[in-house]
Write a protein that holds these residues in place. Structure first.
Motif, PDB file in Angstrom:
ATOM      1  N   TRP A 181       0.840  -1.203   0.000  1.00 32.52           N
ATOM      2  CA  TRP A 181       0.000   0.000   0.000  1.00 32.52           C
ATOM      3  C   TRP A 181       0.878   1.258   0.000  1.00 32.52           C
ATOM      4  CZ3 TRP A 181      -4.119   0.985   4.412  1.00 32.52           C
ATOM      5  CH2 TRP A 181      -5.020   1.979   3.993  1.00 32.52           C
ATOM      6  N   LEU A 182       1.925   1.253   0.822  1.00 33.49           N
ATOM      7  CA  LEU A 182       2.863   2.379   0.835  1.00 33.49           C
ATOM      8  C   LEU A 182       3.585   2.509  -0.507  1.00 33.49           C
ATOM      9  CD1 LEU A 182       4.322   1.762   4.402  1.00 33.49           C
ATOM     10  CD2 LEU A 182       3.146   3.853   3.679  1.00 33.49           C
ATOM     11  N   HIS A 183       4.008   1.387  -1.061  1.00 37.16           N
ATOM     12  CA  HIS A 183       4.683   1.367  -2.357  1.00 37.16           C
ATOM     13  C   HIS A 183       3.780   1.952  -3.445  1.00 37.16           C
ATOM     14  CE1 HIS A 183       7.080  -0.097  -5.705  1.00 37.16           C
ATOM     15  NE2 HIS A 183       6.085  -0.861  -6.119  1.00 37.16           N
ATOM     16  N   ASP A 184       2.534   1.548  -3.443  1.00 41.92           N
ATOM     17  CA  ASP A 184       1.591   2.036  -4.448  1.00 41.92           C
ATOM     18  C   ASP A 184       1.270   3.516  -4.236  1.00 41.92           C
ATOM     19  OD1 ASP A 184      -0.457   1.456  -6.615  1.00 41.92           O
ATOM     20  OD2 ASP A 184      -1.764   2.189  -5.008  1.00 41.92           O
ATOM     21  N   SER A 185       1.183   3.948  -2.983  1.00 41.78           N
ATOM     22  CA  SER A 185       0.879   5.351  -2.701  1.00 41.78           C
ATOM     23  C   SER A 185       2.002   6.282  -3.153  1.00 41.78           C
ATOM     24  CB  SER A 185       0.619   5.540  -1.200  1.00 41.78           C
ATOM     25  OG  SER A 185      -0.504   4.791  -0.783  1.00 41.78           O
ATOM     26  N   ALA A 186       3.230   5.767  -3.212  1.00 44.36           N
ATOM     27  CA  ALA A 186       4.368   6.568  -3.659  1.00 44.36           C
ATOM     28  C   ALA A 186       4.574   6.507  -5.173  1.00 44.36           C
ATOM     29  CB  ALA A 186       5.642   6.103  -2.951  1.00 44.36           C
ATOM     30  N   TRP A 187       3.746   5.772  -5.876  1.00 48.51           N
ATOM     31  CA  TRP A 187       3.838   5.655  -7.338  1.00 48.51           C
ATOM     32  C   TRP A 187       3.587   7.015  -7.975  1.00 48.51           C
ATOM     33  CZ3 TRP A 187      -0.606   3.451 -10.709  1.00 48.51           C
ATOM     34  CH2 TRP A 187      -0.177   3.288 -12.033  1.00 48.51           C
ATOM     35  N   LYS A 188       4.430   7.415  -8.899  1.00 52.83           N
ATOM     36  CA  LYS A 188       4.319   8.753  -9.485  1.00 52.83           C
ATOM     37  C   LYS A 188       3.033   8.945 -10.281  1.00 52.83           C
ATOM     38  CE  LYS A 188       7.198   7.451 -13.475  1.00 52.83           C
ATOM     39  NZ  LYS A 188       8.480   7.717 -14.175  1.00 52.83           N
ATOM     40  N   ALA A 189       2.450   7.846 -10.780  1.00 56.54           N
ATOM     41  CA  ALA A 189       1.208   7.952 -11.549  1.00 56.54           C
ATOM     42  C   ALA A 189      -0.028   7.655 -10.710  1.00 56.54           C
ATOM     43  CB  ALA A 189       1.269   7.005 -12.746  1.00 56.54           C
ATOM     44  N   ALA A 190       0.135   7.600  -9.389  1.00 58.20           N
ATOM     45  CA  ALA A 190      -0.996   7.237  -8.525  1.00 58.20           C
ATOM     46  C   ALA A 190      -2.163   8.201  -8.679  1.00 58.20           C
ATOM     47  CB  ALA A 190      -0.538   7.186  -7.070  1.00 58.20           C
ATOM     48  N   ALA A 191      -1.865   9.514  -8.821  1.00 61.13           N
ATOM     49  CA  ALA A 191      -2.929  10.516  -8.881  1.00 61.13           C
ATOM     50  C   ALA A 191      -3.818  10.333 -10.107  1.00 61.13           C
ATOM     51  CB  ALA A 191      -2.324  11.911  -8.874  1.00 61.13           C
ATOM     52  N   THR A 192      -3.266   9.833 -11.193  1.00 58.94           N
ATOM     53  CA  THR A 192      -4.045   9.661 -12.420  1.00 58.94           C
ATOM     54  C   THR A 192      -4.570   8.240 -12.595  1.00 58.94           C
ATOM     55  OG1 THR A 192      -1.982   9.246 -13.634  1.00 58.94           O
ATOM     56  CG2 THR A 192      -2.841  11.508 -13.611  1.00 58.94           C
ATOM     57  N   HIS A 193      -4.264   7.362 -11.652  1.00 54.39           N
ATOM     58  CA  HIS A 193      -4.744   5.979 -11.698  1.00 54.39           C
ATOM     59  C   HIS A 193      -5.391   5.628 -10.348  1.00 54.39           C
ATOM     60  CE1 HIS A 193      -1.918   5.984 -15.070  1.00 54.39           C
ATOM     61  NE2 HIS A 193      -2.528   4.901 -15.516  1.00 54.39           N
ATOM     62  N   PRO A 194      -6.637   6.034 -10.142  1.00 53.18           N
ATOM     63  CA  PRO A 194      -7.304   5.757  -8.858  1.00 53.18           C
ATOM     64  C   PRO A 194      -7.335   4.263  -8.564  1.00 53.18           C
ATOM     65  CG  PRO A 194      -8.596   7.278 -10.202  1.00 53.18           C
ATOM     66  CD  PRO A 194      -7.509   6.747 -11.078  1.00 53.18           C
ATOM     67  N   MET A 195      -7.227   3.945  -7.286  1.00 53.71           N
ATOM     68  CA  MET A 195      -7.249   2.546  -6.865  1.00 53.71           C
ATOM     69  C   MET A 195      -8.656   2.172  -6.407  1.00 53.71           C
ATOM     70  SD  MET A 195      -4.663   0.567  -4.252  1.00 53.71           S
ATOM     71  CE  MET A 195      -5.251   1.312  -2.730  1.00 53.71           C
ATOM     72  N   SER A 196      -9.077   0.959  -6.747  1.00 51.84           N
ATOM     73  CA  SER A 196     -10.381   0.472  -6.300  1.00 51.84           C
ATOM     74  C   SER A 196     -10.278  -1.012  -6.022  1.00 51.84           C
ATOM     75  CB  SER A 196     -11.463   0.734  -7.346  1.00 51.84           C
ATOM     76  OG  SER A 196     -11.163   0.053  -8.558  1.00 51.84           O
ATOM     77  N   LEU A 197     -11.125  -1.488  -5.115  1.00 50.88           N
ATOM     78  CA  LEU A 197     -11.151  -2.904  -4.780  1.00 50.88           C
ATOM     79  C   LEU A 197     -11.953  -3.652  -5.833  1.00 50.88           C
ATOM     80  CD1 LEU A 197     -11.669  -2.903  -0.913  1.00 50.88           C
ATOM     81  CD2 LEU A 197      -9.601  -3.484  -2.173  1.00 50.88           C
ATOM     82  N   PHE A 198     -11.252  -4.451  -6.628  1.00 47.95           N
ATOM     83  CA  PHE A 198     -11.883  -5.281  -7.667  1.00 47.95           C
ATOM     84  C   PHE A 198     -12.748  -4.436  -8.605  1.00 47.95           C
ATOM     85  CE2 PHE A 198     -11.236  -8.012  -3.911  1.00 47.95           C
ATOM     86  CZ  PHE A 198     -10.336  -8.914  -4.454  1.00 47.95           C
ATOM     87  N   TYR A 199     -12.294  -3.202  -8.857  1.00 49.15           N
ATOM     88  CA  TYR A 199     -12.977  -2.283  -9.777  1.00 49.15           C
ATOM     89  C   TYR A 199     -14.400  -1.932  -9.326  1.00 49.15           C
ATOM     90  CZ  TYR A 199      -9.109  -3.509 -12.844  1.00 49.15           C
ATOM     91  OH  TYR A 199      -7.850  -3.719 -13.370  1.00 49.15           O
ATOM     92  N   LEU A 200     -14.682  -2.120  -8.055  1.00 56.20           N
ATOM     93  CA  LEU A 200     -16.032  -1.873  -7.539  1.00 56.20           C
ATOM     94  C   LEU A 200     -16.077  -0.789  -6.468  1.00 56.20           C
ATOM     95  CD1 LEU A 200     -17.250  -5.592  -7.168  1.00 56.20           C
ATOM     96  CD2 LEU A 200     -17.880  -3.963  -8.967  1.00 56.20           C
TER      97      LEU A 200
END
Length: 200
Positions: free
Chosen positions: A118-137
């Motif tokens: 989760w920390l690794h993904d939050s530091a991803w430079k493209a995180a702001a333009t790629h919202p995260m969702s649980l199973f796309y739901l």
């Protein structure tokens, strides 16, 4: 003539017979195990998949990781209020202590793996333009404190948390392997099954 009293029913519907885990503990154990196995398979297969499959596989990996974290929290809360069955008294003291220590380490890794991911993904430079969702739901937030860091620091954190996540994964592989090997040893060599305690 007085009616014959009915046998008393177990008021605790989740109570387990002596020497066995409770039903919720069994369900949570196997759901967590399934999630870990699927996530290992997804992580190892991502690099060999076609490019258009990589992003959905990684997103699914993230969703399963967060789900495992939630299930692990429930598992710990249940275990705090429901004492697990002890290992057979015939087992040597060193083996019981080793099993206990391995279980603690396994829990630590089951929590640390999704948190580091989760920390690794939050530091991803493209995180702001790629919202995260649980199973796309279900939209799921990233860690705002990490996302708000300057780009150079975020890049460093992304690499650092990625390295931690990968290192923890190898530790998890070892512990899961030892966990399975120990259970099979008790089943086939010692003839003192511990697997049956965790079967429905």
């Amino acid at each position: 003539m007085t009616a014959r009293p009915e046998p008393l029913r177990d008021v605790a519907s989740h109570a387990a017979p002596a020497g066995r885990y409770t039903r919720p503990a069994i369900v949570l154990h196997w759901l967590i195990a399934l999630g870990i196995i699927v996530n290992i398979a997804l992580a190892w297969s991502a690099d060999s998949l076609p490019d258009n499959w990589v992003r959905p596989v990684i997103d699914t990996h993230k969703s399963i990781g967060i789900t495992v974290l939630g299930l692990a929290i429930l598992r710990v809360l249940w275990r705090v209020t429901h004492r697990p069955p002890p290992l057979p008294a015939e087992f040597p003291a060193w083996e019981r202590k080793s099993a206990h220590a391995a279980h603690i380490l396994l829990y630590v890794l089951i929590f640390a793996m999704p948190l580091s991911g989760w920390l690794h993904d939050s530091a991803w430079k493209a995180a702001a333009t790629h919202p995260m969702s649980l199973f796309y739901l279900i939209p799921f937030p990233r860690i705002g404190f990490v996302m708000s860091q300057p780009p150079a620091l975020k890049e460093h954190l992304h690499d650092l948390f990625g390295l931690i996540h990968t290192s923890l994964a190898y530790g998890l592989y070892v512990l899961v392997g030892l966990h399975i090997a120990g259970a099979l040893k008790h089943e086939w060599i010692d003839r003192k099954s511990v697997i049956r305690r965790m079967l429905p």
